[in-house]
Design a protein around this motif. Structure first.
Motif, PDB file in Angstrom:
ATOM      1  N   GLY A  30      32.069  34.095  40.602  1.00  0.00           N
ATOM      2  CA  GLY A  30      32.725  34.646  40.386  1.00  0.00           C
ATOM      3  C   GLY A  30      33.682  35.195  41.432  1.00  0.00           C
ATOM      4  N   ILE A  31      32.383  36.402  41.617  1.00  0.00           N
ATOM      5  CA  ILE A  31      32.843  36.988  42.935  1.00  0.00           C
ATOM      6  C   ILE A  31      32.525  35.950  44.485  1.00  0.00           C
ATOM      7  N   ALA A  32      32.208  35.207  44.628  1.00  0.00           N
ATOM      8  CA  ALA A  32      32.120  34.074  45.481  1.00  0.00           C
ATOM      9  C   ALA A  32      33.619  33.371  45.420  1.00  0.00           C
ATOM     10  N   ALA A  33      34.433  33.232  44.172  1.00  0.00           N
ATOM     11  CA  ALA A  33      35.852  32.675  44.074  1.00  0.00           C
ATOM     12  C   ALA A  33      36.644  33.600  44.553  1.00  0.00           C
ATOM     13  N   LEU A  34      36.384  34.800  44.474  1.00  0.00           N
ATOM     14  CA  LEU A  34      37.024  36.411  45.186  1.00  0.00           C
ATOM     15  C   LEU A  34      37.493  36.274  46.039  1.00  0.00           C
ATOM     16  N   LEU A  35      36.096  35.884  46.689  1.00  0.00           N
ATOM     17  CA  LEU A  35      35.633  36.019  48.831  1.00  0.00           C
ATOM     18  C   LEU A  35      36.332  34.368  48.726  1.00  0.00           C
ATOM     19  N   GLU A  36      37.196  33.452  48.585  1.00  0.00           N
ATOM     20  CA  GLU A  36      37.297  32.062  48.981  1.00  0.00           C
ATOM     21  C   GLU A  36      39.020  32.346  48.358  1.00  0.00           C
ATOM     22  N   GLY A  37      39.176  32.861  47.698  1.00  0.00           N
ATOM     23  CA  GLY A  37      41.151  33.215  47.752  1.00  0.00           C
ATOM     24  C   GLY A  37      40.950  32.300  45.858  1.00  0.00           C
ATOM     25  N   THR A  38      39.796  32.227  45.129  1.00  0.00           N
ATOM     26  CA  THR A  38      39.934  30.461  43.912  1.00  0.00           C
ATOM     27  C   THR A  38      40.544  31.100  43.187  1.00  0.00           C
ATOM     28  N   THR A  39      40.141  32.891  42.582  1.00  0.00           N
ATOM     29  CA  THR A  39      40.576  33.309  41.906  1.00  0.00           C
ATOM     30  C   THR A  39      41.596  34.854  41.989  1.00  0.00           C
ATOM     31  N   ASP A  40      41.987  35.307  40.764  1.00  0.00           N
ATOM     32  CA  ASP A  40      42.327  36.841  40.960  1.00  0.00           C
ATOM     33  C   ASP A  40      41.793  37.745  40.534  1.00  0.00           C
ATOM     34  N   ILE A  41      40.438  37.161  39.486  1.00  0.00           N
ATOM     35  CA  ILE A  41      40.042  38.403  39.417  1.00  0.00           C
ATOM     36  C   ILE A  41      38.464  37.520  38.386  1.00  0.00           C
ATOM     37  N   ALA A  42      37.459  38.457  39.353  1.00  0.00           N
ATOM     38  CA  ALA A  42      36.128  38.240  38.793  1.00  0.00           C
ATOM     39  C   ALA A  42      35.423  38.753  37.957  1.00  0.00           C
ATOM     40  N   GLN A  43      34.714  38.682  37.024  1.00  0.00           N
ATOM     41  CA  GLN A  43      34.077  39.082  35.800  1.00  0.00           C
ATOM     42  C   GLN A  43      32.906  39.148  36.469  1.00  0.00           C
ATOM     43  N   SER A  44      32.537  40.300  36.139  1.00  0.00           N
ATOM     44  CA  SER A  44      30.821  40.135  36.775  1.00  0.00           C
ATOM     45  C   SER A  44      29.943  41.056  35.525  1.00  0.00           C
ATOM     46  N   SER A  45      28.550  40.672  35.795  1.00  0.00           N
ATOM     47  CA  SER A  45      27.909  41.580  34.693  1.00  0.00           C
ATOM     48  C   SER A  45      27.077  42.274  35.534  1.00  0.00           C
TER      49      SER A  45
ATOM     50  N   VAL B 277      20.954  48.957  28.566  1.00  0.00           N
ATOM     51  CA  VAL B 277      22.984  48.453  27.948  1.00  0.00           C
ATOM     52  C   VAL B 277      23.332  48.154  30.114  1.00  0.00           C
ATOM     53  N   ARG B 278      24.620  48.064  29.984  1.00  0.00           N
ATOM     54  CA  ARG B 278      24.842  47.518  30.942  1.00  0.00           C
ATOM     55  C   ARG B 278      26.108  47.290  31.418  1.00  0.00           C
ATOM     56  N   PRO B 279      26.722  48.252  32.781  1.00  0.00           N
ATOM     57  CA  PRO B 279      28.628  47.802  32.317  1.00  0.00           C
ATOM     58  C   PRO B 279      28.473  46.332  32.622  1.00  0.00           C
ATOM     59  N   LEU B 280      30.013  46.125  32.015  1.00  0.00           N
ATOM     60  CA  LEU B 280      30.915  44.714  32.686  1.00  0.00           C
ATOM     61  C   LEU B 280      32.386  45.079  33.314  1.00  0.00           C
ATOM     62  N   TYR B 281      32.106  44.408  34.437  1.00  0.00           N
ATOM     63  CA  TYR B 281      33.266  44.424  35.622  1.00  0.00           C
ATOM     64  C   TYR B 281      34.418  43.254  35.427  1.00  0.00           C
ATOM     65  N   PHE B 282      35.660  43.735  35.909  1.00  0.00           N
ATOM     66  CA  PHE B 282      36.357  42.859  36.457  1.00  0.00           C
ATOM     67  C   PHE B 282      36.818  43.337  37.974  1.00  0.00           C
ATOM     68  N   TYR B 283      36.989  42.654  38.392  1.00  0.00           N
ATOM     69  CA  TYR B 283      37.062  42.959  40.206  1.00  0.00           C
ATOM     70  C   TYR B 283      37.910  42.293  40.447  1.00  0.00           C
ATOM     71  N   TYR B 284      39.226  43.017  41.255  1.00  0.00           N
ATOM     72  CA  TYR B 284      40.116  42.239  41.949  1.00  0.00           C
ATOM     73  C   TYR B 284      40.484  42.387  43.314  1.00  0.00           C
TER      74      TYR B 284
END
Length: 271
Positions: free
Chosen positions: A59-74, A231-238
């Motif tokens: 997901g984060i790689a897709a954000l780098l490439e500009g192929t996603t609007d939001i990277a969902q990440s654990s 327990v961990r946070p779940l993230y959206f990156y944009y």
């Protein structure tokens, strides 16, 4: 003339206020994003939100490439990933959309119901190889892990293994669903998944991270007096520049209704 001017202005605004959004990344966050998108689109028929998995790193790689609007990440975005975005003149925004308890699961027939952190480390580093060493059956332990691009893989390594390496030759699975399926069909198996994926085909273990003094079950994270240790946070990156188009959906996810969906799916609400 004013009407023509209005159409021209609208033409400039539409790319910024896009009604079509893509979300990609963590398999752990996947069911949450899918449900939020489904309900959001029911309320806003003009909007399209497409959600796919593949792992936090994907997901984060897709954000780098500009192929996603939001990277969902654990997992949290890495320093080098953030730097790459900065070098591309892309300021990344981090939002916590919920929390997840990471469940350690076994085949439901396994008589062992509790494990300490030290025992987990021994199993996943290949030091403990048979369930009889833990008081169980004379049965080989078969550990399953997520692949290295998964945020779940990294979080388990950090929290349970204290950054030590997994055993050589560990069964590495491409998706959470395949971990569940493999463990449900293999008597000696053990693995880890996000809490929302736990179902009756597997057994969630009680864990102790204080040497066996206190144990807690991930299924009781909201009601137990003992704090579950993984327990961990779940993230959206944009990308900050694209915030205008993303904000309506993000506001819904963080709203009371959106956060109730978080709880309904077995995650833990932000508020």
């Amino acid at each position: 003339m004013n009407k023509i001017l209005g159409i021209i202005i609208l033409g400039f605004l539409l790319p910024q206020l896009s009604l079509s959004q893509k979300i990609k990344g963590s398999d752990t966050v996947l069911p949450l994003s899918q449900k939020e998108a489904e309900v959001y689109m029911q309320k806003h028929p003009e909007a399209t939100v497409t959600v796919t998995g593949g792992g936090s790193g994907v997901g984060i790689a897709a954000l780098l490439e500009g192929t996603t609007d939001i990277a969902q990440s654990s997992r949290r975005i890495k320093f080098d990933e953030k730097n790459k975005l900065k070098n591309m003149d892309k300021e990344v925004v981090e939002v916590i959309v919920g929390y997840d308890a990471l469940a350690v699961i076994t085949h439901p027939s396994n008589p062992i119901k509790k494990l300490t952190r030290e025992q987990l480390e021994g199993i996943f580093r290949g030091k403990i190889k048979n369930w009889k060493e833990l008081g169980g059956e004379d049965l080989r332990i078969i550990p399953y892990s997520r692949e290295t691009s998964s945020g779940t893989y990294e979080f388990f390594k950090e929290s349970a293994l204290r950054y030590k390496n997994y055993m050589n030759g560990i069964m590495s699975m491409p998706a959470t669903g395949s971990v569940i399926q493999s463990i449900s069909q293999t008597r000696g198996a053990i693995g880890y998944v996000g809490l929302a994926y736990v179902n009756p085909s597997v057994q969630a273990m009680e864990l102790s991270f204080d040497g066996g003094k206190n144990y807690s079950n991930p299924l009781n994270t909201e009601t137990s007096d003992v704090i579950y240790p993984i327990v961990r946070p779940l993230y959206f990156y944009y990308i900050q520049k694209e915030e205008a188009g993303i904000k309506p959906f993000l506001d819904y996810v963080l709203s009371d209704e959106g956060q109730q969906l978080v709880a309904d799916l077995g995650f833990i609400k932000v508020k």
